[in-house]
Every structure is written in C-alpha cells, then in structure tokens.
Design a protein around this motif. Structure first.
Motif, mmCIF file in Angstrom:
data_model
loop_
_atom_site.group_PDB
_atom_site.id
_atom_site.type_symbol
_atom_site.label_atom_id
_atom_site.label_comp_id
_atom_site.label_asym_id
_atom_site.label_seq_id
_atom_site.Cartn_x
_atom_site.Cartn_y
_atom_site.Cartn_z
ATOM 1 N N PRO B 138 -14.090 31.173 52.325
ATOM 2 C CA PRO B 138 -13.468 32.386 52.874
ATOM 3 C C PRO B 138 -13.890 33.614 52.072
ATOM 4 O O PRO B 138 -14.291 33.487 50.916
ATOM 5 N N GLN B 139 -13.785 34.771 52.701
ATOM 6 C CA GLN B 139 -14.167 36.016 52.024
ATOM 7 C C GLN B 139 -13.061 37.048 52.166
ATOM 8 O O GLN B 139 -12.410 37.121 53.202
ATOM 9 N N ASN B 155 -3.858 36.134 47.227
ATOM 10 C CA ASN B 155 -3.549 37.176 48.190
ATOM 11 C C ASN B 155 -4.364 38.406 47.835
ATOM 12 O O ASN B 155 -4.269 38.904 46.718
ATOM 13 N N LEU B 167 -4.816 39.540 53.078
ATOM 14 C CA LEU B 167 -5.183 38.196 53.520
ATOM 15 C C LEU B 167 -4.861 37.208 52.408
ATOM 16 O O LEU B 167 -4.980 37.538 51.229
ATOM 17 N N GLU B 168 -4.477 36.008 52.807
ATOM 18 C CA GLU B 168 -4.390 34.930 51.832
ATOM 19 C C GLU B 168 -5.621 34.048 52.031
ATOM 20 O O GLU B 168 -5.837 33.515 53.126
ATOM 21 N N VAL B 169 -6.427 33.928 50.990
ATOM 22 C CA VAL B 169 -7.611 33.068 51.089
ATOM 23 C C VAL B 169 -7.427 31.858 50.201
ATOM 24 O O VAL B 169 -6.888 31.956 49.089
ATOM 25 N N GLN B 170 -7.872 30.717 50.717
ATOM 26 C CA GLN B 170 -7.835 29.518 49.882
ATOM 27 C C GLN B 170 -8.992 29.550 48.899
ATOM 28 O O GLN B 170 -10.067 30.029 49.213
#
Ligand SMILES: Cc1cc2nc3c(=O)[nH]c(=O)nc-3n(C[C@H](O)[C@H](O)[C@H](O)COP(=O)(O)OP(=O)(O)OC[C@H]3O[C@@H](n4cnc5c(N)ncnc54)[C@H](O)[C@@H]3O)c2cc1C
Ligand SMILES: Nc1ncnc2c1ncn2[C@@H]1O[C@H](COP(=O)(O)O)[C@@H](O)[C@H]1O
Lengths: 314, 250
Positions: B138-139, B155, B167-170
C-alpha cells in the motif's frame, strides 16, 4: 491508436482539468475514451459522455474508488490498458498519486506534467521548478502521462458517447479510508478560476488572511491561493498552496499580496496572463514577473483596492 | 521495525538553475548540491521514530554518483544508522530507481519505507508510487502526519486537493513525505563526527541485476519563455484603471 483519459470529477460533473486533458489527448488520437472512477458517479459519467470528441465512457464504481485509493484505481486501469496506446491523467494530487503506480505495473516510465505533445512519442515537460523545459522521447510502447491542465484549452460539449460499466473489484485490501477534512468553499476552484488572489507570509495570521484576502477574492469572484509560508504558518489551508509542490495555476489575473516571489512560488503562477504584485519591498523578486507592481503596504493598499473595485460596481 | 529512507542528491533549492547554451541540460558544474528537501523530512521522520522506540534501525540508500556519499553522510549525521550507495554516473529514472529500491527492500526487509514526495530536480513525484506498485505494497503519498498503530499498520494524513485525507495502511508500506510532516533538524557537530564512523556500503546497479537504461531520451533542455517584468504603478487607482482599460481583466 486509442487513448484513455482518467477523469477528474466530483461525482456530479467532470472538472475542467478533465476537459483540458481530453484536448491534450486529441493531439495523440481521435479515439478517446474517458474512464470515470468513483462511487455514485453516474452523473459524472453522463457529463463525460457529453464532451465533444469522446468515443465512449467507462464507469467503474466501488467505495475505495470513491476515495480514489491508488491500489483500487490501479487494479481497474491495468487490465484495461491492453486496449490503449496511451493513458492520460490530469496532474491533480489524485492523479499524481495513482498514475505512477499504473505506470510501474505496466513497466513504463511515466511522462510527468506534460505541457506540450510534439508527436506520439515526444513530449515537453518542466523540470527544476519550471526553470527549464525538457523535450523527451519515450521508447515505451505504451505511454503513461500526467498532463498539466493549465496549458491546454478545455474541450467543448456536444458529444453523445455511450457509457459502459466496467465490472471491477476496485478494492484495496491493505488500505482503509479513515476520514477526510474537506475545505468547503463557494469560491471557484483554484486550478480553474479566472482570477486568483493569493496571500503570503506578510498577512501574519489566519484571522488577517480571512479579513483581507478572502473579501477581496469574493469581490472579484476569485479563488484564493497562498504561498507555502502562509500555509506552513497555518494562515491558509494546505490546498490553497500555489507552487512547485502545490497547485499550478494560470488564471487571467493573479494577484500576489505580501508574497516575495521565491522560485518555488513562481513555478506555480508565472504562466498567468496578468500578474499583479502588492509588496512593500520594491526589490522583492515577485516584481520581476509582475505586469503591474505596486510598492505599498497591503494594509492600506487592499482597502483602497476594495473601494476602487466598488466604484466599478464590483 | 526497520525503516528504509531513500535520499537523492540534487541541486540545492536556493540555486538559480541555468540551462546550458548547447541545450544539453542544466549547468551543474560548481553548483551547490544538497539532499532533496523532502528526503530530509523523510529522514527526520524516521529518526524520530527511532528516538521514540518505534523503529529499531534507520537505513538510508542513495542511487547516484560517488559524491552522493555526502548526502548519505548528512542523513547519518541526522541520526540514521547506516547507508547504502548504489553508485552510477548514469541518469537513473524513477522507474529504474524503484526497481533498485525494490531489490534493496527484498534484502533489508524494512517494515516501512519513508521517502520524499518529489525530487526537486526532475519534479517527477513518481518513485514512491512506483516502488509501492512493484512491491504490491500500500502507499500513502504526500504525508503531513504519520501515526504508527503498533508494528502492523499506520495512520497517515495526506495533503490532497480539497483538504486532508487520512488512510490506514497495513505495514509494510510506502509513505512519501510532504513539507509539513516535520521540520528537519540541523545535525550537531558531535553527530557529524559520529556519522563519519557509521558504515556506508557501496554497490552498483549490476549487483542487483537491474537494467537502468532510460526509457525517456532527452533531446533538448531549453529555457522557458522569459516573462518580462512590467511597470510599477503609482497608486491603487492607477492599478485598477490599467487592469480595466489596458489589460482588460476586470
Ligand atoms: C522543497 C520546497 C518546496 C517549496 N514549494 C513551495 C511552493 O510550492 N509554493 C510556495 O509558495 N513556496 C514553496 N516553497 C517555499 C518558498 O521557498 C518560500 O519560502 C515561500 O514561497 C515564501 O513565502 P512568502 O513569499 O509568503 O514569504 P516571504 O518570502 O517571507 O515573503 C513575504 C513578503 O511579504 C512582504 N511584506 C511584508 N509585510 C508586508 C506588508 N505589510 N505589505 C506588503 N508586503 C509585505 C515582504 O516584503 C516579503 O517580500 C518551497 C520550499 C522548498 C524548500
Ligand atoms: N536516485 C535516487 N536515490 C535515492 N532516492 C531517490 C532517487 N531518486 C528518487 N528518489 C526518492 O524518490 C523520491 C521522489 O523522487 P521523484 O519521483 O524523482 O520525484 C525522492 O524524494 C527520493 O526519496
């Protein structure tokens, strides 16, 4: 040679940036399809179908596409790419976010911020904050391009293209939308406005920015912009920033108030038709690009300007 | 968690760029070079994560000519732990940079890559997004705030048209830094001295088996049309009169 234009829109209508990117696409091909990605974006797709010269409109919808999450956008576009020789996106912050991801998936070097299309392989783009222009020839079979919208004319209306639904998952399992803070305003959009009034560090506070810059903008029916210094200091929201790393604008009239004219700022506004600078320092670099310069304190000059405009019935 | 920070050596942002008369490029001879400003911000963010105990190690990597070692040293003086220079005198485009960084990521296995949103020389704003694509990570680009949720997610607040988006990225993920993320520190003298002893590994693009042949051939570099400064007006009334009658924009 067919071209896909990825639309910039607000669900109900396509933005001016899309119309300008369609004009850029016409330099490459007569077969132009427009892809509308979003959620509840059918009205925008219908609007895209009315753009003159569009062959068909593709519509893909999902919650993640509604937020233009880059992974979701890429998942929809990459399978479609087989049908196109070029994929054009307006260089908005959303476009800048997803377009390179698409390019890398296709093993293509993106051509960023194109301002001129010389032929199917040759493009001009600004580098070094617009202090130089490079002409590049791409050897990639497929072109992935972001277009600087301000330099192209908007395509007209009069089309009646069919709208096709693209069934795509369009989700982004590793990314979750948490929230957004949208700056609400009835003013014209910064990128599309005919007149822009921008304030700089001189304003000194958010209150002063709102008291001085915004009423002047409203009197002129203008959009409001700001220098990075004003944004950094919290006088104006981040999306007002004009410059190398902010928005690029080219209105008929740009008023720079209390802005020194650093190269990074000039990169975002020096293609404006008429530039006015109000600055109390007669040696400020902004005067080297201003058509009309007024060496004055904004505290007296702006109220006078408001009065003079009132006399003109503004 | 290890954090990887790619840093680019570019012309200093205060330098007035000059196009060479033969249109072959811009004149970089005897010009001050510095770390790309956005990469300083990325380095600062990574070092702060380490200081807070959220990151265990900060590794910086640069792709470029031999003097890019100085850029890496600057990052080490700010608090990064070690550096890697992938040395080449060729132009390396964002796509090729992303391929090299992918190879580095596979070796180093960072939990997070923080990089600049844009290099101020080529103004591409592409490398981070391309690296995310190649890794299938993810970006979160144009970050003005990063909050780690443990070691599994972050976050990220992003500067977008119209405002801010979170955005919440893993993790692992790619984050690109915008100007407001933080204010980078100046390295102290003792830290500059200490940085001299930190290790910098030097490799070549060939060591990673990556073909860096450019896809874009630059045929010429020209000066943009010069804008002539206009007139200084004497009064606001004069200004308004000219805008109305001369320029026709009111
Ligand atoms: C990597 C990078 C990217 C950047 N990107 C951007 C960008 O995209 N956009 C951008 O704008 N900047 C950008 N900058 C910042 C840029 O270098 C300048 O710092 C910034 O533009 C300065 O903003 P300013 O003109 O408002 O402030 P200043 O340079 O401080 O100028 C304020 C001006 O106001 C005048 N003034 C003061 N009081 C009054 C008064 N009462 N009446 C009238 N005039 C007055 C002063 O004479 C002065 O000229 C970037 C910087 C970096 C390092
Ligand atoms: N040659 C390079 N070496 C290391 N990092 C780079 C290099 N080129 C680009 N980057 C990284 O990618 C970011 C965006 O660059 P660009 O896509 O060229 O605008 C920069 O801020 C750096 O963090």
């Amino acid at each position: 040679m067919a071209v896909l234009v990825i639309a910039d829109h607000d669900n109900t209508a396509v933005r001016d940036t899309t119309l300008k990117t369609v004009t850029a696409a016409q330099k490459l091909s007569g077969d132009i399809d427009v892809l509308v990605l979003g959620q509840n974006a059918r009205p925008a797709a219908d609007a895209a179908a009315r753009i003159a010269g569009v062959r068909k409109v593709l519509l893909a919808e999902s919650p993640a596409l509604g937020k233009m999450i880059a992974e979701a956008v890429t998942d929809v576009v990459v399978p479609l790419a087989a049908n196109y020789d070029a994929i054009l996106t307006p260089a908005t912050s959303a476009g800048k976010n997803f377009s390179p991801r698409i390019a890398a998936k296709l093993d293509v070097m993106q051509i960023t911020d194109v301002i001129e299309i010389l032929d199917a392989n040759t493009f001009v783009r600004p580098i070094y904050a617009g202090n130089a222009l490079e002409t590049v020839t791409s050897s990639d079979a497929k072109k992935v391009i972001t277009v600087r919208p301000t330099v192209f004319k908007a395509a007209g209306e009069g089309g009646a293209a069919p709208v096709e639904i693209v069934s795509a998952t369009g989700d982004a399992p590793k990314t979750r939308f948490v929230g957004e803070e949208v700056v609400k305003s009835d003013r014209p959009e910064l990128g599309a406005a005919k007149i822009v009034v921008s304030g700089g560090r001189a304003l000194g506070s958010a209150e002063e920015f709102q008291r001085v810059i915004e009423p002047l903008a409203d009197k002129l029916g203008a959009a409001v912009g700001a220098s990075r210094a004003a944004v950094d200091a919290g006088y104006a929201p981040n999306d007002y920033q004009v410059g190398q790393t902010g928005k690029v604008v080219a209105p008929d009239l740009y008023l720079a108030i209390g802005i020194s004219g650093a190269i990074q700022h000039l990169a975002g506004m020096k293609d404006s038709k008429v530039i006015v600078a109000i600055n109390k320092d007669g040696d400020a670099p902004i005067f080297s690009v201003a058509d009309y310069g007024l060496v004055a304190d904004y505290k007296t000059a702006v109220p006078e300007l408001m009065d003079e405009l009132s006399k003109l019935g503004k | 968690m290890k954090v990887l920070v790619p840093v680019k050596r570019v012309i200093d942002y205060n330098v007035k760029v000059r196009v060479k008369p033969d249109q072959s490029g811009v004149d970089l001879a005897n010009v001050k070079m510095s770390m790309n400003p956005f990469d300083e911000i990325a380095t600062e963010e990574a070092v702060r994560m380490k200081e807070k105990g959220a990151a265990t190690e900060v590794v910086v990597v640069s792709i470029g000519p031999q003097p890019a070692q100085e850029t890496i040293r600057t990052a080490l003086a700010m608090g990064a732990d070690r550096g890697l220079l992938i040395q080449t005198d060729q132009t390396v485009e964002p796509l090729a940079v992303a391929k090299l960084l992918k190879a580095v990521v596979e070796q180093e296995q960072p939990g997070l890559v923080i990089m600049g949103k844009q290099a101020i020389d080529d103004d591409n704003n592409a490398t981070g997004q391309m690296l995310a694509a190649l890794l299938d990570w993810p970006q979160a680009t144009f970050a003005s705030k990063i909050e780690l949720n443990g070691a599994s997610a972050a976050n990220v607040t992003r500067e977008v048209d119209g405002g801010l988006q979170t955005l919440e990225v893993q993790l692992p993920a790619i984050v690109t830094a915008d100007l407001r993320l933080n204010e980078p520190r100046y390295a102290s003298l003792p830290n500059i001295m200490k940085a001299k002893k930190k290790p910098i590994d030097v490799k070549s693009p060939g060591d990673f088996g990556v073909d860096i042949t450019p896809r874009l051939k630059v045929s010429k570099v020209t000066e943009p049309p010069k804008r002539q400064g206009g007139v200084k007006v004497e009064s606001v009334a004069d200004l308004v009169m000219r805008l109305k009658n001369e320029a026709g924009v009111l």
